[in-house]
Design an enzyme around this catalytic site. Sequence first.
Site, PDB file in Angstrom:
ATOM      1  N   CYS A 107       0.848  -1.187   0.000  1.00 43.04           N
ATOM      2  CA  CYS A 107       0.000   0.000   0.000  1.00 43.04           C
ATOM      3  C   CYS A 107       0.892   1.250   0.000  1.00 43.04           C
ATOM      4  O   CYS A 107       1.839   1.338   0.785  1.00 43.04           O
ATOM      5  CB  CYS A 107      -0.865  -0.073   1.249  1.00 43.04           C
ATOM      6  SG  CYS A 107      -1.779   1.388   1.580  1.00 43.04           S
ATOM      7  N   HIS A 178       2.256  -7.469  -6.490  1.00 41.35           N
ATOM      8  CA  HIS A 178       1.563  -6.469  -7.309  1.00 41.35           C
ATOM      9  C   HIS A 178       2.650  -5.875  -8.194  1.00 41.35           C
ATOM     10  O   HIS A 178       3.504  -5.128  -7.732  1.00 41.35           O
ATOM     11  CB  HIS A 178       0.902  -5.414  -6.408  1.00 41.35           C
ATOM     12  CG  HIS A 178       0.146  -4.374  -7.172  1.00 41.35           C
ATOM     13  ND1 HIS A 178      -0.514  -3.332  -6.571  1.00 41.35           N
ATOM     14  CD2 HIS A 178      -0.069  -4.211  -8.506  1.00 41.35           C
ATOM     15  CE1 HIS A 178      -1.083  -2.573  -7.493  1.00 41.35           C
ATOM     16  NE2 HIS A 178      -0.821  -3.082  -8.676  1.00 41.35           N
ATOM     17  N   ASN A 218      -0.340 -10.168  -9.242  1.00 40.93           N
ATOM     18  CA  ASN A 218      -1.492  -9.279  -9.100  1.00 40.93           C
ATOM     19  C   ASN A 218      -1.212  -7.993  -9.888  1.00 40.93           C
ATOM     20  O   ASN A 218      -0.074  -7.570 -10.017  1.00 40.93           O
ATOM     21  CB  ASN A 218      -1.689  -8.954  -7.602  1.00 40.93           C
ATOM     22  CG  ASN A 218      -2.647  -7.801  -7.362  1.00 40.93           C
ATOM     23  OD1 ASN A 218      -2.260  -6.762  -6.829  1.00 40.93           O
ATOM     24  ND2 ASN A 218      -3.883  -7.977  -7.749  1.00 40.93           N
TER      25      ASN A 218
END
Length: 341
Positions: A107, A178, A218
């Site tokens: 994040c 990610h 991802n």
Amino acid sequence: MTTITPPTADQAAVVPSRRLSVAPMMDWTDRHCRVFHRHISKHTWLYTEMVTTGALVYGDVERHLRFNEEEHPVALQLGGSDPADLATGARLGEKWGYDEINLNCGCPSERVQKGAFGACLMAEPQLVADCVKAMRDAVSIDVTVKHRIGIDDVQSYDFVRDFVGKVAEAGCTTFIVHARNAILKGLSPKENREIPPLKYEYAYQLKRDFPDFEIIINGGIKTEAEIDEHLKHLDGVMLGREAYHNPFMMANFDQRYYGDSGVPKTREQVLEAMIPYIQAQLAQYGALGLKLNSITRHMLGIMTGLPGARAFRQTLSDSKKLATGDAHLLLEAAARLRITA
Ligand SMILES: Cc1cc2nc3c(=O)[nH]c(=O)nc-3n(C[C@H](O)[C@H](O)[C@H](O)COP(=O)(O)O)c2cc1C
């Protein structure tokens, strides 16, 4: 009270795995969303929204951790950077019955003095390793890490390779990648999911460099064709926005990716299956502020791609109808779809 349905023969034969998963998404993948997704796919691995260690150490644990039995397999994602607090959070997660604890290192939040979490931790692989070790010492369920491929202007593959190598020293063997950088200053979280370029090749290279680890990819994945391609190189695929906005794309997943020979539910069957759940939730939590829309908002995308999907969404967004609190609104909305189609 939740009734636990015994698994069918088809379900029982399937080995639980993270081959396909729905990403942790704040404000989206709450327990209601996860129950809805579970009615579409029995086996796709589900993740909670990120729960910070602060929320668990100082906050209302039950509110953050309660979930429904039918959500399994379900992983709790934690945000934090204090090994002792993360160990506490992981222990609570295991006690509440989660199947996995995942640490958020992806994040793009800026580092704050205390309570840092997310992608800024990628700059401190030793700290992440300490966090993972503390959590692994505290629980017997899997501890996994979700991360980016770099932060800010780091372009070199070596950065993510060294990060994974260091964190693996603490015993973590599952990495959810990610596959884009996180820009810690100057981009909003939304822009951070769109602007930094995707580099799937970095995830593939991780799998080549660490063949025994479970590497899951991802970022920007939308179709079964794309999933199939990634699965040629990697152990699993995690879907975020596409699974949320077009959830019925997961209807084939059990058969296609888990070898379950059962017949998937139709869209209408999914809606029907949600009605008793919604009624029970409203009966239990209505007095605490739970509204019909708190659950049905996650379901707006189920008709995506069908003619009349808009009429379905409009009916399900009608504030007067929602205010009645009658879950049969789902069927009324589905009927509008047939009329307009
Ligand atoms: C609304 C929203 C909230 C998100 N919240 C989290 C979160 O809590 N933890 C996390 O690791 N990633 C979070 N993400 C990032 C997703 O997990 C995922 O990595 C990202 O959306 C890229 O995957 P996608 O292109 O398939 O959507 C969030 C994404 C969205 C759209």
